[in-house]
Design a protein around this motif. Structure first.
Motif: not given
Length: 282
Positions: A238, A243-244, A249, A252-253, A256, A274, A278
């Motif tokens: 990420l 993508l964070v 973090e 973000a995890y 995603v 990924i 995105r």
């Protein structure tokens, strides 16, 4: 706080001290209302709720200490007689308050209070009036008999009563996913419910791992394996994919992982996943 003025008439000064403290409390409430701040911003933290959220482990008496008044953030009781800064919320405490203020004005030392210590925070067991008077006098420290309380989580980050919800859910998450060290510290979520969701996610991941390996794994092993084999590699991807964003973090995890499954119905991670994420973000 500016030291209280001394006119040379202790009794009159003590009366003025109380009225000044009451006026400041009322003005503070008005300012909070005008700023539309949360209702709990000016309320003492309740000791029992704090310890429950953090997870009680034990306590020990450590005796008489000098503590900073600004480290006192809550109380075992009397939560309605004083606000968060120990300003009286009504005239009900006036007689006793002024008696203590008069003694202080005449040079008498305030008797030690009694507190619980949780981390670096203190919660009053006995001595609410004395703390209120000490603050009104412009003092910065007070003598206190201290009992230290050990908890599973530290109280760092607790400012208001509402913060206890996050701590409570985090404690429950760490009971289910017993991470240690840096792994434990790195999982930070702002929404308390996300801790519950992440706990279920890790448990499901652990169940799939046990099926794949054909063996039983305890919670500590699952937590360690999830962090090393799943969480860290994903977070690194990420970061590389930018993508964070402005999330933590762990947040973000969470985002995603949910999007990954919703978009392509898979539990695997690769470049195609990924890229799909995105593209979806755009």
């Amino acid at each position: 706080m500016t030291p209280a003025k001394d006119t040379g008439f202790p009794r009159a000064d003590a009366e003025h001290d109380f009225l000044r403290a009451r006026r400041r409390q009322v003005l503070s409430r008005l300012a909070n209302w005008l700023r539309r701040e949360p209702d709990d911003v000016n309320i003492m933290l309740p000791f029992d709720e704090v310890v429950e959220a953090l997870g009680y482990q034990g306590e020990r008496r450590i005796g008489l200490r000098v503590i900073r008044l600004d480290s006192i953030v809550g109380s075992v009781d009397r939560g309605h007689d004083f606000d968060r800064r120990f300003r009286p919320t009504s005239g009900r405490v006036r007689e006793r308050w002024e008696r203590l203020a008069l003694a202080a004005r005449r040079g008498e030392a305030l008797p030690p209070i009694e507190v619980y210590r949780v981390g670096e925070l203190h919660f009053i067991i006995d001595g609410h009036h004395r703390v209120s008077v000490a603050l009104a006098m412009g003092l910065s420290t007070v003598d206190a008999y201290v009992t230290e309380v050990r908890t599973k989580l530290t109280p760092s980050g607790i400012r208001y009563r509402g913060d206890l919800i996050v701590k409570d859910y985090r404690r429950l998450f760490l009971d289910r996913v017993p991470l240690t060290g840096q792994a434990r510290a790195s999982i930070v979520l702002s929404d308390p419910w996300h801790y519950a969701m992440l706990g279920e996610h890790v448990e499901a991941w652990g169940f799939r791992l046990m099926q794949d390996e054909g063996t039983f794994l305890d919670r500590a092993t699952v937590a360690s394996r999830w962090y090393a084999d799943e969480y860290q590699p994903v977070v690194e991807m990420l970061r590389q994919a930018d993508l964070v964003g402005d999330r933590t973090e762990a947040e973000a995890y969470m985002w995603v992982a949910g999007e990954r499954y919703r978009l392509i119905r898979t539990h695997r991670w690769d470049d195609d996943v990924i890229e799909a994420l995105r593209s979806h973000r755009r």
